[in-house]
Every structure is written in structure tokens, then in C-alpha cells.
Design an enzyme around this catalytic site. Structure first.
Site, PDB file in Angstrom:
ATOM      1  N   LYS A   2       4.521  19.596  14.140  1.00  0.00           N
ATOM      2  CA  LYS A   2       3.769  19.132  12.968  1.00  0.00           C
ATOM      3  C   LYS A   2       2.336  19.597  13.179  1.00  0.00           C
ATOM      4  O   LYS A   2       1.385  18.806  13.161  1.00  0.00           O
ATOM      5  CB  LYS A   2       3.901  17.598  12.864  1.00  0.00           C
ATOM      6  N   TYR A  53       6.462   7.959  22.791  1.00  0.00           N
ATOM      7  CA  TYR A  53       7.285   6.874  23.336  1.00  0.00           C
ATOM      8  C   TYR A  53       6.762   6.387  24.693  1.00  0.00           C
ATOM      9  O   TYR A  53       7.100   5.292  25.134  1.00  0.00           O
ATOM     10  CB  TYR A  53       8.746   7.315  23.494  1.00  0.00           C
ATOM     11  N   ASP A  76      14.389  12.657  18.403  1.00  0.00           N
ATOM     12  CA  ASP A  76      15.162  11.423  18.226  1.00  0.00           C
ATOM     13  C   ASP A  76      15.742  11.391  16.810  1.00  0.00           C
ATOM     14  O   ASP A  76      16.933  11.163  16.588  1.00  0.00           O
ATOM     15  CB  ASP A  76      14.207  10.234  18.456  1.00  0.00           C
ATOM     16  N   ASP A 109      19.810  12.703  15.444  1.00  0.00           N
ATOM     17  CA  ASP A 109      20.703  11.771  14.738  1.00  0.00           C
ATOM     18  C   ASP A 109      21.095  12.337  13.376  1.00  0.00           C
ATOM     19  O   ASP A 109      22.244  12.209  12.946  1.00  0.00           O
ATOM     20  CB  ASP A 109      20.025  10.408  14.533  1.00  0.00           C
ATOM     21  N   ASP A 126       8.966  18.033   8.831  1.00  0.00           N
ATOM     22  CA  ASP A 126       9.449  17.549   7.528  1.00  0.00           C
ATOM     23  C   ASP A 126      10.368  18.584   6.884  1.00  0.00           C
ATOM     24  O   ASP A 126      11.423  18.257   6.337  1.00  0.00           O
ATOM     25  CB  ASP A 126       8.279  17.170   6.604  1.00  0.00           C
TER      26      ASP A 126
END
Ligand code: NAD
Length: 353
Positions: free
Chosen positions: A188, A138, A244, A248, A220
């Protein structure tokens, strides 16, 4: 204690009013505070042309903690990127170095039916997600959209310095130590070198926390496990982008985003506290928004920035009592419960205090 209050846009001012009333109700019990309000987000753009005005920055820097409602709305969606309300949020997080985002996902037993998952999968859920907030793809440079070979190419950079990983790791290990003593680090590493470093640093750090059990999971798989068997987790720690998405996802396990607080801390526990949801333009101004996430954010503020555990627990217990008594805003309403508006919910929490 000096609190910078940033109500923001949409339902922000309505839910903030209730959180401030709850804090006011606690005054006197070894507890006092000074609150000053400023603009952020769309309302700041309208008034000053920028989502994070100089006056807001000054106030936020001088305060001990910041309590924020929410920013954004469709009327600002077509502004240039730099002027969008959400830029105000990124700016304050970056300026105050709020690198540690703590998002609890707790399912209150009374709300088990509000979840889209089966009650037996989520009942009693109590997870804390620790998300790194000021680094990763980001913020990484270079970034942009360029012309290449006659077409547009979009690019961003995933980057973490060892020191950034170490400081968020410490926050997560410390948090796990105060809870179930289990920490799951999400990466990852099978594809991304940046997250191989993440895993290596977490393993090095674990030597300082022999009492905390560290495990690792690929992102994942973590996304799948969160809906398959979410109660296996105690504390999860991950980078900005994975966090992020996963936070959620975890929030929806609990049924309503209107219930979930969050904290973003710097290295000295100065923090910005806000509900996990957005400005809900669809219900703004109607007096029906759920103020509990903001009220619980105020409780987190008392705990993490001011080290006031007792009043924090008082607020959390009052919220539990109100839910047990059947009070529900529209987002968590079900037949047989008592439907109330934003202010009535605030009244109920204050009465329960
Ligand atoms: P949202 O979280 O605002 O709303 C999603 C849905 O949840 C809506 O139906 C809304 O009515 C409902 N909802 C949210 N909070 C609620 C509450 N307290 N009580 C009852 N219902 C509630 O997400 P969105 O619709 O994707 O975004 C709306 C605006 O908010 C956008 O401009 C977005 O950029 C912004 N946003 C801001 C933040 C923030 O300030 N931290 C976070 C997310 C989105």
C-alpha cells in the site's frame, strides 16, 4: 525425523488422527519418523493455565517439524487476552521465528462447483500466497489503548525492518522459481511509508532473480483482482496483515477452507504445518470434519522440512484420486457424490496411497 504433534482444540484431534494415520501408512518406504504429542490452545489453558506451556515449547524447539490441528473455541473467548488459545499460536510462531507463511490455494477440478465464483473463473486455480508472519502491525510497538482528551484512543504500529522484508522476499522468489516464475508483491505504498520500503526492497532483491518476473499491486486492487481474475496470479508475497486477509479470501475461491494446508517456516526450513481453518467448534466431536487440509499439511511438511518430494507427491496424488472417486465430507458434498465422515476420508486416502 522428529515431529511435534499438537492436535489442539475442537476438530483438531479428529483431523490430526487421520494425518498421522496417513504418515504411518508411508512408513517403511525410505521413510520413518518419531511423533510426540503436546498441548496447545484451549486444552492447554484448561490443563496448565497457559495456552503455550513450557513442556510444549521444549518439545517444539527440539523437533524438526510441528504438525498442528487448530486452537480455540467459545468456552475460552472471555479469558483475559494473554490466556486466549490463539495466543498460543502467536507465541509458537514468534518463539520459533516462523516468519514465512506459505498458503497454497488450489482448486481441484472436481470441486469447481464448491466455489462461490463461476467455475470458468476458478477452474484450474493454483496460487501460492507467501505471507510474512512475525512482523508488521500485529507485533509492532507501541500498541495499546490510552486515554487522550477525555476519550479512549486505540493505536498500533506498522513496522518492517529491511532485513525482515528481504528474508520473506527471498522465500517468495525461491518459491516462484519452483513454480510459474511470476511473483506479485502486494503493498500500500501510495499511503504507507512502511510498505514503500517493502516495495523498494522487493525491487532490489529482484536483481538476484532475473528468471522471476516481479510485479507490484496495491492491496485494495489485489483484493479485487483475486475475485475478478484470480488465475492471473502465480505467487503473491505480502506483509502480515494484508496476507492475513488476502489468504483467507484466496482460500474461499476454492470453495472450502477444509481443503487448504499451510506451512510456516524459519530460515532453516524448520516448519509448523497446519490446516488454514480453525477449530470448527460447531462440528467438533461429530466425526464429520474434513481432514484433507491437515493431510495435505503433512505432505507440505515432507516437502519443505524433510525435502521428501516423492512421498509428498504420493499424498497429494492420493487426495486427488479420492476426490475424483467422489468421496466428499459434508463441507464439499454435492448431490451425486459419496458423503463420508472424517475417518472414512482418512481410510480412502490410505487406500489410494
Ligand atoms: P473455523 O475455520 O473454525 O470455522 C468456519 C466454518 O468452517 C465453520 O462452519 C466450520 O464448521 C467450517 N470448517 C472449518 N474447518 C472445517 C473442516 N476441516 N471440515 C469441515 N468444515 C470446516 O473458523 P471460526 O468458526 O471463525 O473459528 C472457530 C474457532 O477457531 C475460534 O475460536 C477461532 O479463534 C479459532 N481459529 C483458529 C485458527 C487456528 O487454529 N489456526 C484459525 C482460525 C480460527
Amino acid at each position: 525425523m522428529k515431529i511435534c504433534v499438537l492436535p489442539g482444540d475442537g476438530i483438531g484431534p479428529e483431523i490430526m488422527e487421520q494425518a498421522l494415520r496417513v504418515l504411518d501408512a508411508l512408513r517403511g518406504d525410505g521413510f520413518s519418523f518419531e511423533a510426540e504429542t503436546a498441548l496447545i490452545g484451549g486444552c492447554a489453558v484448561d490443563a496448565t493455565g497457559t495456552p503455550y506451556p513450557e513442556a510444549t515449547s521444549k518439545l517444539a524447539k527440539s523437533a524438526d517439524a510441528i504438525l498442528l490441528g487448530a486452537v480455540g473455541g467459545p468456552q475460552w473467548d472471555n479469558l483475559p487476552r494473554e490466556q486466549r488459545p490463539e495466543r498460543g499460536l502467536l507465541a509458537i510462531r514468534k518463539e520459533l521465528n516462523l516468519f514465512a507463511n506459505l498458503r497454497p490455494a488450489i482448486l481441484y477440478p472436481e470441486l469447481a462447483n464448491a466455489s462461490t465464483l463461476k467455475p470458468e473463473i476458478v477452474a484450474g486455480l493454483d496460487i501460492l500466497i507467501v505471507r510474512e508472519l512475525t512482523g508488521d502491525i500485529y507485533f509492532g510497538q507501541p500498541r495499546g489503548i490510552r486515554e487522550e482528551g477525555g476519550e479512549r484512543v486505540g493505536f498500533n504500529t506498522m513496522v518492517y525492518a529491511e532485513s525482515e522484508i528481504r528474508r520473506i522476499g527471498k522465500v517468495a522468489f525461491e518459491a516462484a522459481r519452483k513454480r510459474g516464475k511470476r511473483l506479485c508483491s502486494v503493498d500500500k505504498m501510495n499511503v504507507l511509508e512502511c510498505t514503500q520500503l517493502w516495495r523498494d526492497v522487493m525491487i532490489e532483491l529482484s536483481a538476484d532473480y532475473p528468471d522471476v518476473e516481479l510485479s507490484h499491486m496495491l492491496v485494495d486492487n489485489a483484493a479485487m483482482q483475486l475475485v475478478r481474475a484470480p488465475k492471473q496470479f502465480d505467487v503473491m508475497v505480502t506483509g502480515n496483515m494484508f496476507g492475513d486477509i488476502l489468504s483467507d479470501e484466496a482460500s474461499m475461491l476454492t470453495g472450502s477452507i477444509g481443503m487448504l494446508p499451510s506451512a510456516s517456516l524459519d530460515a532453516n526450513n524448520k516448519g509448523l504445518y497446519e490446516p488454514s481453518h480453525g477449530s470448527a467448534p460447531d462440528i467438533a466431536g461429530k466425526g464429520v470434519a474434513n481432514p484433507l487440509a491437515t493431510i495435505l499439511s503433512a505432505a507440505m511438511m515432507l516437502r519443505y522440512t524433510f525435502s521428501l518430494e516423492a512421498p509428498a507427491v504420493r499424498i497429494e496424488s492420493a487426495v486427488k484420486k479420492v476426490l475424483a472417486a467422489g468421496y466428499r465430507t459434508g463441507d464439499i458434498y454435492e448431490a451425486g457424490t459419496h458423503r463420508v465422515g472424517t475417518r472414512e476420508m482418512g481410510d480412502a486416502v490410505i487406500a489410494a496411497l
